[in-house]
Write an enzyme that holds these catalytic residues in place. Structure first.
Site, PDB file in Angstrom:
ATOM      1  N   GLU A   4      -8.053  85.119  -1.334  1.00 40.93           N
ATOM      2  CA  GLU A   4      -8.870  83.987  -1.787  1.00 40.93           C
ATOM      3  C   GLU A   4     -10.343  84.328  -1.993  1.00 40.93           C
ATOM      4  O   GLU A   4     -11.048  83.570  -2.643  1.00 40.93           O
ATOM      5  CB  GLU A   4      -8.719  82.785  -0.840  1.00 40.93           C
ATOM      6  CG  GLU A   4      -9.534  82.920   0.409  1.00 40.93           C
ATOM      7  CD  GLU A   4      -9.967  81.589   0.971  1.00 40.93           C
ATOM      8  OE1 GLU A   4      -9.809  80.558   0.319  1.00 40.93           O
ATOM      9  OE2 GLU A   4     -10.476  81.594   2.093  1.00 40.93           O
ATOM     10  N   ASN A   5     -10.814  85.423  -1.417  1.00 38.26           N
ATOM     11  CA  ASN A   5     -12.242  85.732  -1.569  1.00 38.26           C
ATOM     12  C   ASN A   5     -12.499  87.042  -2.291  1.00 38.26           C
ATOM     13  O   ASN A   5     -13.549  87.661  -2.125  1.00 38.26           O
ATOM     14  CB  ASN A   5     -12.919  85.738  -0.201  1.00 38.26           C
ATOM     15  CG  ASN A   5     -12.963  84.361   0.404  1.00 38.26           C
ATOM     16  OD1 ASN A   5     -13.277  83.395  -0.281  1.00 38.26           O
ATOM     17  ND2 ASN A   5     -12.607  84.245   1.663  1.00 38.26           N
ATOM     18  N   HIS A  33     -10.649  78.207  -0.984  1.00 41.93           N
ATOM     19  CA  HIS A  33     -11.492  78.563  -2.140  1.00 41.93           C
ATOM     20  C   HIS A  33     -10.663  78.857  -3.399  1.00 41.93           C
ATOM     21  O   HIS A  33     -11.171  79.463  -4.347  1.00 41.93           O
ATOM     22  CB  HIS A  33     -12.356  79.785  -1.821  1.00 41.93           C
ATOM     23  CG  HIS A  33     -13.346  79.536  -0.725  1.00 41.93           C
ATOM     24  ND1 HIS A  33     -14.270  78.514  -0.779  1.00 41.93           N
ATOM     25  CD2 HIS A  33     -13.555  80.172   0.452  1.00 41.93           C
ATOM     26  CE1 HIS A  33     -14.998  78.541   0.331  1.00 41.93           C
ATOM     27  NE2 HIS A  33     -14.576  79.526   1.087  1.00 41.93           N
ATOM     28  N   HIS A 143     -11.482  85.275   9.233  1.00 39.97           N
ATOM     29  CA  HIS A 143     -11.992  86.626   8.948  1.00 39.97           C
ATOM     30  C   HIS A 143     -12.137  87.555  10.153  1.00 39.97           C
ATOM     31  O   HIS A 143     -12.415  88.734   9.981  1.00 39.97           O
ATOM     32  CB  HIS A 143     -13.359  86.602   8.235  1.00 39.97           C
ATOM     33  CG  HIS A 143     -13.371  85.922   6.919  1.00 39.97           C
ATOM     34  ND1 HIS A 143     -14.163  86.349   5.863  1.00 39.97           N
ATOM     35  CD2 HIS A 143     -12.701  84.856   6.443  1.00 39.97           C
ATOM     36  CE1 HIS A 143     -13.989  85.562   4.831  1.00 39.97           C
ATOM     37  NE2 HIS A 143     -13.100  84.647   5.152  1.00 39.97           N
TER      38      HIS A 143
HETATM   39 FE   FE2 Z   1     -10.710  80.374   3.529  1.00 44.44          FE
END
Ligand code: FE2
Length: 223
Positions: A4-5, A33, A143
């Site tokens: 997603e990032n 996101h 994370h």
């Molecule tokens: Fe997230």
């Protein structure tokens, strides 16, 4: 892989999703996101293996469940869900998870759940709720890899957070000074991805062809 990032720290593009698949990922999951980048909705609407959270809302493009084949021919279902604590979700994951798991199990003996959630309590609770019904519940979004990789009594492997592949000399991927400036001043600060301390993080789950997990190991590789 949770991707997603991958687009400069926020969201994903079709091109980058294709790159992840070409690099060896069989399924790419997403998170809060998902729709940050233009064009990704159209991409997700037609992709069977790049999936967004299943509880992202009835009218958002894309699918929340993917079924692929492992190298030995066993079917593997991957489910993506968003947590409801401290995140905005159109539907509670608890309302949809049982039906989704039933569907996944009809299609594959091995079922992997990427539970993209903020709160450790919710991720631990979901793993316990699904124990014995899925192969693994892997937490993402926060994370920071957690030290609780374990196989639960019913045969479900779980970890609260698989960690982050990216620059760890940072505040969860963002240049530290920018993240700190935004927190201290409460003024808008444009985030930029950091560069140092790049690590690959994730988990390896051992399981039998019937989907029961026998082991889980958290990985941390400096590159
Ligand atoms: Fe997230």
């Amino acid at each position: 892989m949770n991707g997603e990032n991958i687009a400069d720290g926020a969201g994903i593009t079709g091109k980058l999703a294709d790159k992840l698949l070409a690099s060896g990922a069989d399924v790419v999951t997403l998170g809060n996101h998902t729709y940050r980048r233009p064009g990704i909705g159209e991409y997700l609407a037609t992709s069977d293996v790049v999936i967004r959270p299943a509880n992202a809302g009835a009218w958002t493009p894309g699918h929340g469940l993917a079924v692929v084949e492992a190298r030995n021919g066993v079917s593997v279902a991957v489910l993506n869900l968003l947590g409801s604590l401290f995140l905005e979700v159109p539907r509670s994951p608890w309302e949809v998870v049982d039906e989704l798991v039933d569907e996944a199990r009809r299609r594959a003996p091995v079922v992997v759940v990427d539970f993209h959630a903020e709160a450790t309590s919710e991720k631990v609770a979901m793993a316990r709720w699904l124990d014995g019904r899925v192969t693994a519940v892997v937490g993402t979004h926060t994370h920071v890899q957690t030290s609780d990789a374990r196989v639960l009594p019913g045969g479900t492997a779980a970890i609260t957070d698989a960690g982050m592949t990216g620059p760890h000399d940072s505040v969860i991927g963002v240049k530290a000074e920018l993240a700190i400036r935004r927190m201290r001043t409460r003024l808008p600060v444009r985030f930029e991805p950091a560069e140092g301390g790049v690590r690959i993080e994730g988990v390896v789950v051992d399981c039998s062809d019937d989907g029961r997990a026998s082991g889980i190991e958290a990985l941390r590789i400096d590159v």
